[in-house]
Design a protein around this motif. Structure first.
Motif, PDB file in Angstrom:
ATOM      1  N   CYS A 282       0.787  -1.241   0.000  1.00  0.00           N
ATOM      2  CA  CYS A 282       0.000   0.000   0.000  1.00  0.00           C
ATOM      3  C   CYS A 282       0.819   1.292   0.000  1.00  0.00           C
ATOM      4  N   HIS A 333      -5.276  -1.325  -5.234  1.00  0.00           N
ATOM      5  CA  HIS A 333      -5.825  -0.227  -4.448  1.00  0.00           C
ATOM      6  C   HIS A 333      -6.696   0.612  -5.351  1.00  0.00           C
ATOM      7  N   HIS A 463      -8.517  -1.317  -0.300  1.00  0.00           N
ATOM      8  CA  HIS A 463      -7.483  -2.321  -0.574  1.00  0.00           C
ATOM      9  C   HIS A 463      -8.231  -3.596  -0.925  1.00  0.00           C
TER      10      HIS A 463
HETATM   11 ZN   LIG Z   1      -3.194  -2.229   0.726  1.00  0.00          ZN
END
Ligand SMILES: [Zn+2]
Ligand SMILES: [Zn+2]
Length: 589
Positions: A282, A333, A463
């Motif tokens: 992320c 994402h 996510h």
């Molecule tokens: Zn993530």
């Protein structure tokens, strides 16, 4: 977490008490750890002076049977923390648990007595008496660290299962046998699919050529499907400087699961730089977002990556490809505005359902992970955002008439999530798709976009992984299909088997023709025809083409399936069309 059914829990938990009682009889110095009911059974942890092995299980099981036959009543009693400390004076692990409870402000605990000699610190619930247990099986002995921590003492764990009837036990034993046959670690070795080498490190998978074909096929399909649905690919590094992980909160909340830092030597006046190998992708995707100002016109952004991450799992939980320390997530994402969020979640759900079905996972169990009610639970972000998000996710599932279970307290500290778990024919649930909302990172990294109103806004971040991790997902497929992958994924799709040497040349030509059309095939010409068939079957190759004199003359092939079924003669061109169709449709059989 899969919830245990209450009657199974009572039964197995009571059996675990009986096990502890039997162990105390046989090994009076045994110190008791914990003994919960688990899926399909129970275990109990002991600290023993002498080592025991599977050979001791019979003796222990006999002692348990005696206790069961006495039909001892199981009765609970509520006592104060101080009384409990006295009662468990000689049980250091129980004392530690009592201390833990007392630290949480708990004033009294319950103790369960079996008969009047044995007692255990326990929340219950339990059967009324030991006689309700009608059959019993102790399965195995293993080492387990106290509280699952490697720095703690290693205890001896005994696994078993209890039953309300002899018939239930027979069913269970059959299932155990089936599961053993499907164990991906065994199949992985037999079929030369993967290995784990102590010199490389526990929990780190070496993909052998055959399994790499399976992975490559999945990755090709995965990329195509993502592009079709408006995703863009990104690539990001494997390591990042500590600053990144400070901002993301990983060093604060996740450090125990990360590999330790790598320090770079200092040059004059320079500060030492510390790198961490990534446990998640992320922060890197966020940095791409932040590389320039963003406008509402660009949103939603859907960025995906097959990103390899590393998490330092305790060695006790490692399990073949299913629990590992390095894995490739099929990560993405989605960064969007508040008004786009419902549609985006719906699109991810469509995608996930489609994908699961293409791999043959028809039955899915859906969980909605929301906040817990305990005071100790900490959640970042505004309460109003949480309420809105939990409500919206629930509405989306209801709107789609998807049955789901709420996992209260199952949400991560940064947002609620929807989890889809595949259920196999044995009732086992496999973690796959996770759709996770995030109220943490957009704020921590000050992610913004310029809205239609010309003002700065904070985007919503989703996510999601659909397969979860390549390692775990493919390990699951191995167990699901017992190593017999669907045609489109099979490392070898066709084995060409000449009956005798006279047909070697023709068989070779057929194999080359198959290869030219993109069908993965192999010519088997070892020893006898029977041994060739055996080899193809052991390797679980979906199709065998047998080439004899008659087939050469009539320009056909004799088709045999890996199940042993004979399909008779077929023209080679028709066979090629058949295979291509199976691949195109991603047929399971
Ligand atoms: Zn993530
Ligand atoms: Zn108990």
């Amino acid at each position: 977490m899969k919830n245990l059914n209450l009657s199974d829990e009572k039964l197995n938990h009571s059996a675990s008490h009986v096990l502890a009682q039997a162990m105390q009889k046989l090994f009076p110095k045994a110190k008791l750890g914990i003994g919960p009911a688990i899926e399909n059974g129970f275990y109990y942890d002991f600290d023993l002076d002498n080592k025991i092995s599977e050979q001791d299980l019979e003796k222990i099981s006999d002692e348990m049977t005696k206790i069961i036959e006495q039909d001892l009543p199981i009765i609970s009693k509520e006592i104060s923390i101080n009384e409990a400390k006295e009662l468990f004076e000689s049980q250091p692990f129980k004392l530690e648990l009592i201390d833990d409870l007392s630290l949480e402000g708990i004033k009294s605990v319950s103790v369960y007595y079996t008969g009047n000699k044995f007692f255990d610190l326990c929340k219950g619930p339990h059967l009324k008496s030991t006689g309700e247990i009608k059959a019993l099986k102790l399965n195995s002995v293993a080492g387990a660290y106290w509280k699952g921590k490697e720095t703690n003492k290693m205890l001896t764990r005994i696994y078993g299962a209890a039953f309300l009837s002899q018939k239930d036990m027979e069913k269970y034993l059959w299932r155990q046998e089936e599961l053993k046959k499907r164990d991906h670690r065994k199949i992985g070795k037999d079929l030369d699919l993967f290995s784990i080498d102590p010199d490389v490190g526990p929990g780190l998978i070496l993909w052998h050529p055959k399994l790499s074909i399976v992975r490559e096929e999945i990755e090709l399909y995965w990329r195509k499907e993502h592009r079709k649905r408006g995703y863009e690919y990104v690539y990001t590094p494997h390591v990042g400087i500590d600053n990144l992980w400070k901002t993301s909160g990983h060093l604060e909340n996740y450090k125990e699961s990360m590999y330790p830092e790598m320090k770079m030597p200092k040059k004059d006046k320079e500060e030492e730089t510390k790198y961490y190998v990534k446990p998640m992708n992320c922060p890197f995707h966020i940095k791409i977002y932040k590389s320039r100002p963003r406008s509402y016109r660009e949103l939603p952004l859907r960025w995906c990556e097959l990103g390899t991450v590393y998490r330092y799992e305790e060695s006790g939980v490692l399990h073949g490809m299913l629990r590992v320390r390095g894995f490739t997530q099929d990560d993405a994402h989605i960064i969007c505005t508040e008004s786009q969020f419902v549609e985006e979640i719906n699109k991810v759900l469509d995608f996930a359902l489609n994908l699961n079905s293409d791999f043959g996972f028809k039955e899915l169990k859906v969980y909605l992970s929301v906040r817990g009610t305990k005071k100790a639970d900490k959640y970042v972000g505004k309460v109003s955002s949480w309420e809105m998000a939990e409500k919206t996710l629930e509405e989306i599932l209801k709107e789609r008439k998807i049955k789901f279970e709420k996992d209260i307290g199952g949400a991560k500290f940064y947002g609620p999530a929807i989890d889809l778990k595949a259920v196999d024919p044995f009732g086992r649930e496999w973690q796959g798709t996770t759709i996770q909302l995030d109220f943490n990172n957009p704020e921590r990294f000050s992610m913004t976009y310029t809205g239609e109103d010309g003002k700065e806004h904070t985007p919503i971040m989703i996510h999601r992984t659909l397969l979860g991790a390549m390692e775990r997902f493919i390990g699951t497929l191995i167990e699901m299909y017992e190593g017999a992958f669907p045609v489109w994924l099979s490392p070898q799709q066709v084995a060409v088997l000449p009956i005798s040497e006279d047909q070697f040349k023709s068989a070779d030509k057929i194999q080359k023709e198959l290869s030219d059309t993109g069908i993965r095939s192999v010519l088997l010409s070892n020893q006898t025809l029977n041994s060739r068939i055996r080899q193809a079957q052991l390797e679980k190759i979906p199709y065998m083409l047998i080439i004899g004199k008659r087939e050469v003359e009539s320009k056909t092939v004799s088709l045999r399936l890996r199940t042993g079924k004979d399909k008779g003669e077929i023209k080679l061109t028709d066979f090629i069309t058949l295979v291509k169709n199976k691949v195109k449709k991603k047929s399971i059989i």
